[in-house]
Design a protein around this motif. Sequence first.
Motif, PDB file in Angstrom:
ATOM      1  N   TYR A 379       0.816  -1.220   0.000  1.00  0.00           N
ATOM      2  CA  TYR A 379       0.000   0.000   0.000  1.00  0.00           C
ATOM      3  C   TYR A 379       0.852   1.273   0.000  1.00  0.00           C
ATOM      4  O   TYR A 379       0.304   2.375  -0.039  1.00  0.00           O
ATOM      5  N   ALA A 380       2.169   1.106   0.028  1.00  0.00           N
ATOM      6  CA  ALA A 380       3.056   2.270   0.105  1.00  0.00           C
ATOM      7  C   ALA A 380       3.298   2.877  -1.276  1.00  0.00           C
ATOM      8  O   ALA A 380       4.433   3.127  -1.661  1.00  0.00           O
ATOM      9  N   VAL A 402      -1.055  -4.060  -6.917  1.00  0.00           N
ATOM     10  CA  VAL A 402      -2.492  -4.341  -6.810  1.00  0.00           C
ATOM     11  C   VAL A 402      -2.716  -5.817  -6.500  1.00  0.00           C
ATOM     12  O   VAL A 402      -3.512  -6.180  -5.628  1.00  0.00           O
ATOM     13  N   GLU A 403      -1.972  -6.676  -7.175  1.00  0.00           N
ATOM     14  CA  GLU A 403      -2.099  -8.111  -6.943  1.00  0.00           C
ATOM     15  C   GLU A 403      -1.756  -8.448  -5.484  1.00  0.00           C
ATOM     16  O   GLU A 403      -2.468  -9.207  -4.821  1.00  0.00           O
ATOM     17  N   ARG A 405      -1.877  -6.423  -2.941  1.00  0.00           N
ATOM     18  CA  ARG A 405      -2.925  -5.887  -2.063  1.00  0.00           C
ATOM     19  C   ARG A 405      -4.072  -6.896  -1.981  1.00  0.00           C
ATOM     20  O   ARG A 405      -4.623  -7.143  -0.904  1.00  0.00           O
ATOM     21  N   ALA A 406      -4.399  -7.475  -3.133  1.00  0.00           N
ATOM     22  CA  ALA A 406      -5.483  -8.462  -3.138  1.00  0.00           C
ATOM     23  C   ALA A 406      -5.126  -9.658  -2.253  1.00  0.00           C
ATOM     24  O   ALA A 406      -5.977 -10.202  -1.555  1.00  0.00           O
ATOM     25  N   ARG A 407      -3.843 -10.039  -2.251  1.00  0.00           N
ATOM     26  CA  ARG A 407      -3.422 -11.165  -1.399  1.00  0.00           C
ATOM     27  C   ARG A 407      -3.584 -10.793   0.076  1.00  0.00           C
ATOM     28  O   ARG A 407      -3.992 -11.612   0.889  1.00  0.00           O
ATOM     29  N   VAL A 409      -5.660  -8.652   1.345  1.00  0.00           N
ATOM     30  CA  VAL A 409      -7.094  -8.624   1.644  1.00  0.00           C
ATOM     31  C   VAL A 409      -7.643 -10.045   1.746  1.00  0.00           C
ATOM     32  O   VAL A 409      -8.374 -10.373   2.684  1.00  0.00           O
ATOM     33  N   ASP A 410      -7.257 -10.902   0.804  1.00  0.00           N
ATOM     34  CA  ASP A 410      -7.766 -12.273   0.819  1.00  0.00           C
ATOM     35  C   ASP A 410      -7.336 -13.014   2.085  1.00  0.00           C
ATOM     36  O   ASP A 410      -8.103 -13.799   2.646  1.00  0.00           O
TER      37      ASP A 410
END
Lengths: 488, 248
Positions: A379-380, A402-403, A405-407, A409-410
């Motif tokens: 996120y930095a 982005v990928e 970040r999705a990890r 979140v998941d």
Amino acid sequence: MSTFLGMPGPPLRGAEPLRGAEPFPAAAEKALADSQLRRNLAHATSTIRAKRAAVVAEVGDWEDLRDAGAAIKADVLTRLPELLEQLEAAVTARGGAVHWARDAAEANAIVTRLVRATGEREVVKVKSMVTQEIGLNEHLASEGIAAVETDLAELIVQLGHDWPSHILVPAIHLNRTEIRDIFRREMPGVPADLSDDPRILAMAAREHLRRKFLSAKVAISGANFAIADTGTLAVVESEGNGRMCLTLPDTLITVMGIEKLLPTFADLEVFLQLLPRSSTGERMNPYTSLWTGVTPGDGPQEFHLVLLDNGRTRALADQVGRAALHCIRCSACLNVCPVYERTGGHAYGSVYPGPIGAVLTPQLTGIDGPGDPNASLPYASTLCGACYDVCPVKIDIPALLVELRARVVDAERGRKVPGGWAAAMKAAAWVMSDPRRFAAAERALGLGRLVRPRRLPPPFSGWTRSRDLPVPPRQSFRSWWHSQRGGR
Amino acid sequence: MRIALIATCLGDALFPSVPRATARLLRRLGHEVVFPAGQTCCGQMHVNTGYLAEALPVVRHHVEVFSAADFDVAVVPSGSCTGSIRHQHAMVARRGGDEPLARRATELAGRTYELSELLADVLGVTDVGAYYPHRVTYHPTCHSLRMLRVGDKPLELLRAVEGIELAELPGAEECCGFGGTFALKNSATSSAMLADKTARILSTGATVCSAGDASCLMHIGGGLSRDHAPVKTVHLAEILASTREDPA
Ligand code: SF4
């Protein structure tokens, strides 16, 4: 200067080379408060940015070179096991010894054993990211072996009991007065009235190092490239200290990440054009050292190559994330990153800072729950894309961020009580996937005309610390459009 | 040409003057503008924050609404929303295991254009007949520049505006620090970037800062307003829609 309560110190250093003690936003907040640091960084990064842009613009086929670099790296990653075995066979055939290390602890143990076997208590080092990644100097010190850094900036950081904040310019966060003070304090035999003239400082360091080079029996290096079919290793540098370390001692130990391979000697042609222009903004770096095994009567008579995994096969198994392993550590992405320019490298908590650090570090370590400081690294970034534009091997860092970040979140989805962000995002998706709900939300927003707070509660407080809120309109676009029957 | 307007959630809810100006401009140029009524949002915020599963229904809704609508091309007065539609929608669908949706998303993205792209590449106009007698500086926005590669198109459109005085923005290509939820999650760094951007805007002596994205303008405008700076933010579409008879 006295420190008073509430004054933020520098970012806390973590116990591990790849993990900070606090999440990026907290560490960044401290770094941002240091105005001297911000001036040093802004000056250094803008200078090197301009140099890079000028020399890259000279190369007519730069984009083709980038494509070639990316293609070679992608090829290497798809046949890594085969190429590594080829490298091992070639190095062994030329009189070198190859050692395999699964992680930092294994690599440190191997190097310690090899140094011990020589009976030496001091080693000289060529600047290398990978030995920082495994914390080699600290480990050797705990075993009673002193490792002397011979790259000027690395030496400064070492003498200052500090930690590097940039891949290529480890002391980028220090200015010359700060460096002079470190030399006066830590370097034996320097005059008390040492000036902060960069030339004088370099001379003092040179004298100090020359003594070390001439007495050293063991050297430790990293490698920029290894050629699978010949077993040749390559180190690219500017100061010549590397050349001394690689040729003067009797024993040379090279530690290398397994992704540094190139299939053939001819592939160097591409990378020796990409790397210096991207990193130091030079057409050609002053020193390129190539060596293949052991040559009787010339250079080190004992050569060890330690091949390090330390999370790389984990990254390799990831179809998307593996692109981060293309990296040739040129640091161009750091120098153009608007976030790095303001926070510096220490805020990332890892020896790999900046945009590449934000994607590489969490992949090497894995993310250990939402509380892991490395979960904050993807996120930095504002996803501004400046890093992707300059990367010589075309790593699409924004897409990787982005990928990742999705990890993150998941990984959090399993939690019984969703965090504030998860709840907010779920609610927003519920509203945004239905036009009636969306229109209702817009009407609610109209209330904001009456109360326009200057400060919002968390997590929105981050907005109002430096920005006013927009005044909501009297009418949303859609309701205006309908009232006008098609906007006429 | 029959052009579908994608208002964007931000334009619809907070900055309606932007989609209004877009519609007005395109009509003035002789085109028919339709507004597919079910539209909501492109899902960019969800994608960029890592909530890809949450983005899936939002993306699906967008694709369904616009697949059902009758139009030649779609226009978005936002570089970042265009970028999301073009570079993220199919990826979100694929990650959610919906290959047919990914294909439809790709088809739609192929005829979706950011405003300056539409004007320059599809409609082939540079002089849109606008009149805007103000000193303006232009911030090119990261996604327009580096995701869409619009290059100088917005500036060429602005140069052709009658009465405008364009002031070059120093360090124009550097990010303003918005980055969607970055502004909240990393608010200290975001604020530091914003402070540098607003200082450079002020150094131009412009009274108007323009850009092709309402989100970046919301960020920059929020900073300028907090500092009581005598500069207002105006979207590119509003400048291009402005005429002597009907000034913005
Ligand atoms: S990611 Fe690319 S730009 Fe950044 S250090 Fe690695 S090779 Fe250089």
